[in-house]
Scaffold this motif. Structure first.
Motif, PDB file in Angstrom:
ATOM      1  N   LYS A  19       0.820  -1.290  -0.013  1.00  0.00           N
ATOM      2  CA  LYS A  19      -0.059   0.030   0.119  1.00  0.00           C
ATOM      3  C   LYS A  19       0.806   1.363  -0.029  1.00  0.00           C
ATOM      4  O   LYS A  19       0.439   2.262  -0.644  1.00  0.00           O
ATOM      5  CB  LYS A  19      -1.082   0.024   1.209  1.00  0.00           C
ATOM      6  CG  LYS A  19      -1.963  -1.116   0.906  1.00  0.00           C
ATOM      7  CD  LYS A  19      -2.823  -1.165   2.428  1.00  0.00           C
ATOM      8  CE  LYS A  19      -4.155  -2.086   2.141  1.00  0.00           C
ATOM      9  NZ  LYS A  19      -4.603  -2.558   3.512  1.00  0.00           N
ATOM     10  N   ARG A  22       2.782   1.506  -3.191  1.00  0.00           N
ATOM     11  CA  ARG A  22       1.785   2.024  -4.489  1.00  0.00           C
ATOM     12  C   ARG A  22       1.518   3.424  -4.454  1.00  0.00           C
ATOM     13  O   ARG A  22       1.231   4.174  -5.274  1.00  0.00           O
ATOM     14  CB  ARG A  22       0.509   1.188  -4.455  1.00  0.00           C
ATOM     15  CG  ARG A  22      -0.418   1.537  -5.498  1.00  0.00           C
ATOM     16  CD  ARG A  22      -1.435   0.489  -5.525  1.00  0.00           C
ATOM     17  NE  ARG A  22      -2.276   0.681  -6.850  1.00  0.00           N
ATOM     18  CZ  ARG A  22      -3.602   1.402  -6.885  1.00  0.00           C
ATOM     19  NH1 ARG A  22      -4.064   2.262  -6.141  1.00  0.00           N
ATOM     20  NH2 ARG A  22      -4.051   1.680  -8.088  1.00  0.00           N
ATOM     21  N   VAL A  96      -2.531  -2.621  -9.014  1.00  0.00           N
ATOM     22  CA  VAL A  96      -3.925  -2.561  -9.421  1.00  0.00           C
ATOM     23  C   VAL A  96      -4.989  -3.209  -8.628  1.00  0.00           C
ATOM     24  O   VAL A  96      -4.924  -4.586  -8.344  1.00  0.00           O
ATOM     25  CB  VAL A  96      -4.309  -2.890 -10.898  1.00  0.00           C
ATOM     26  CG1 VAL A  96      -5.593  -2.673 -11.519  1.00  0.00           C
ATOM     27  CG2 VAL A  96      -2.969  -2.052 -11.861  1.00  0.00           C
ATOM     28  N   PHE A  97      -5.795  -2.683  -8.100  1.00  0.00           N
ATOM     29  CA  PHE A  97      -7.073  -3.273  -7.321  1.00  0.00           C
ATOM     30  C   PHE A  97      -8.281  -3.499  -8.258  1.00  0.00           C
ATOM     31  O   PHE A  97      -8.445  -2.945  -9.156  1.00  0.00           O
ATOM     32  CB  PHE A  97      -7.480  -2.219  -6.243  1.00  0.00           C
ATOM     33  CG  PHE A  97      -6.317  -2.006  -5.135  1.00  0.00           C
ATOM     34  CD1 PHE A  97      -6.153  -3.025  -4.283  1.00  0.00           C
ATOM     35  CD2 PHE A  97      -5.929  -0.937  -5.163  1.00  0.00           C
ATOM     36  CE1 PHE A  97      -5.270  -2.895  -3.556  1.00  0.00           C
ATOM     37  CE2 PHE A  97      -4.933  -0.464  -4.177  1.00  0.00           C
ATOM     38  CZ  PHE A  97      -4.507  -1.449  -3.383  1.00  0.00           C
ATOM     39  N   GLU A 100     -12.820  -0.546  -8.748  1.00  0.00           N
ATOM     40  CA  GLU A 100     -12.551   0.652  -9.408  1.00  0.00           C
ATOM     41  C   GLU A 100     -12.607   1.744  -8.490  1.00  0.00           C
ATOM     42  O   GLU A 100     -11.869   2.711  -8.749  1.00  0.00           O
ATOM     43  CB  GLU A 100     -13.497   0.901 -10.637  1.00  0.00           C
ATOM     44  CG  GLU A 100     -13.094   1.913 -11.472  1.00  0.00           C
ATOM     45  CD  GLU A 100     -11.752   1.838 -12.010  1.00  0.00           C
ATOM     46  OE1 GLU A 100     -11.043   2.852 -12.447  1.00  0.00           O
ATOM     47  OE2 GLU A 100     -11.395   0.542 -12.617  1.00  0.00           O
ATOM     48  N   ASN A 103      -9.279   1.926  -6.826  1.00  0.00           N
ATOM     49  CA  ASN A 103      -8.278   2.663  -7.837  1.00  0.00           C
ATOM     50  C   ASN A 103      -8.362   4.182  -7.990  1.00  0.00           C
ATOM     51  O   ASN A 103      -7.400   4.742  -8.085  1.00  0.00           O
ATOM     52  CB  ASN A 103      -8.361   2.111  -9.246  1.00  0.00           C
ATOM     53  CG  ASN A 103      -7.960   0.603  -9.158  1.00  0.00           C
ATOM     54  OD1 ASN A 103      -6.831   0.356  -8.790  1.00  0.00           O
ATOM     55  ND2 ASN A 103      -8.446  -0.497  -9.956  1.00  0.00           N
ATOM     56  N   HIS A 104      -9.608   4.524  -8.014  1.00  0.00           N
ATOM     57  CA  HIS A 104     -10.075   6.128  -7.919  1.00  0.00           C
ATOM     58  C   HIS A 104      -9.397   6.618  -6.655  1.00  0.00           C
ATOM     59  O   HIS A 104      -8.694   7.869  -6.813  1.00  0.00           O
ATOM     60  CB  HIS A 104     -11.375   6.090  -8.160  1.00  0.00           C
ATOM     61  CG  HIS A 104     -11.692   7.454  -8.331  1.00  0.00           C
ATOM     62  ND1 HIS A 104     -11.371   8.417  -9.344  1.00  0.00           N
ATOM     63  CD2 HIS A 104     -12.601   8.363  -7.548  1.00  0.00           C
ATOM     64  CE1 HIS A 104     -11.967   9.532  -9.349  1.00  0.00           C
ATOM     65  NE2 HIS A 104     -12.805   9.702  -8.384  1.00  0.00           N
ATOM     66  N   TYR A 106      -7.019   5.611  -4.626  1.00  0.00           N
ATOM     67  CA  TYR A 106      -5.272   5.659  -4.804  1.00  0.00           C
ATOM     68  C   TYR A 106      -5.014   6.691  -5.647  1.00  0.00           C
ATOM     69  O   TYR A 106      -4.186   7.422  -5.482  1.00  0.00           O
ATOM     70  CB  TYR A 106      -4.904   4.417  -5.202  1.00  0.00           C
ATOM     71  CG  TYR A 106      -4.729   3.493  -3.752  1.00  0.00           C
ATOM     72  CD1 TYR A 106      -3.220   3.635  -3.357  1.00  0.00           C
ATOM     73  CD2 TYR A 106      -5.665   2.661  -3.158  1.00  0.00           C
ATOM     74  CE1 TYR A 106      -3.048   3.001  -2.287  1.00  0.00           C
ATOM     75  CE2 TYR A 106      -5.040   2.231  -2.047  1.00  0.00           C
ATOM     76  CZ  TYR A 106      -4.001   2.295  -1.691  1.00  0.00           C
ATOM     77  OH  TYR A 106      -3.645   1.590  -0.425  1.00  0.00           O
ATOM     78  N   ASP A 107      -5.794   7.025  -7.017  1.00  0.00           N
ATOM     79  CA  ASP A 107      -5.374   8.020  -7.856  1.00  0.00           C
ATOM     80  C   ASP A 107      -5.303   9.343  -7.162  1.00  0.00           C
ATOM     81  O   ASP A 107      -4.508  10.150  -7.156  1.00  0.00           O
ATOM     82  CB  ASP A 107      -6.097   7.787  -9.065  1.00  0.00           C
ATOM     83  CG  ASP A 107      -5.934   6.733 -10.116  1.00  0.00           C
ATOM     84  OD1 ASP A 107      -4.825   6.106  -9.819  1.00  0.00           O
ATOM     85  OD2 ASP A 107      -6.648   6.356 -10.916  1.00  0.00           O
TER      86      ASP A 107
END
Length: 163
Positions: A19, A22, A96-97, A100, A103-104, A106-107
């Motif tokens: 984590k 990433r 990549v999880f 979605e 992912n959003h 983490y972005d």
């Protein structure tokens, strides 16, 4: 690094390392480099662990410090890294999880300051303000204020209200 050391002292905490790595990388290659460097530093400094905190707290702090150091080095020298391979079970579950929304999130986290990324990751791991303060080297009151501000910033980032 012995297989026993990896199995006992690193693998159970791999999710923590993944984590953090990433949150501070933008490519699989960089992620692998960060992960490997964190594991190497855990092994190199294992005798420095004095038991004043939990092992997981120490791994968090070390992973954050290594990630911040590598990020700084990368900014100063883009040719700093060389890629090698991670164990297969980590490559399959890393950056990549399948969700979605995650992912959003983490972005959005990647758009925060370097220190705020670490704080929010610890918060998402349900660490207490005291534990977060111990890991980041600040005080618990400061952490409470920062988390409130980080949440507001993340909400704006995820809603597209901030570039």
């Amino acid at each position: 690094m012995s297989t026993d050391f990896y199995e006992i002292w690193i693998k159970p905490y791999a999710a923590i390392i993944i984590k953090i790595c990433r949150a501070y990388t933008n490519s699989q290659e960089d992620f692998e480099d960060y992960y490997q460097e964190v594991c190497l530093q855990i092994w190199r400094t294992r005798n420095n662990f004095g038991g004043q905190s939990d092992w997981s707290t120490w791994v968090y702090r070390l992973a954050l410090n290594v990630s911040l150091t590598l990020l700084k080095k990368k900014k100063n020298d883009p040719q700093f890294f060389t890629s090698e391979f991670l164990p297969n079970e980590l490559v399959e579950t890393s950056p990549v999880f399948p969700d979605e929304a995650l992912n959003h999130l983490y972005d959005a986290i990647k758009l925060l300051s370097e220190v705020d990324r670490g704080i929010v990751l610890l918060y998402l791991e349900e660490k207490s303000y005291q534990e977060i303060a111990d890991i980041t080297g600040t005080n618990p009151n400061n952490i409470g204020v920062r988390i409130t501000r980080i949440k507001e910033r993340l909400k704006k980032l995820m809603d597209g209200k901030v570039n």
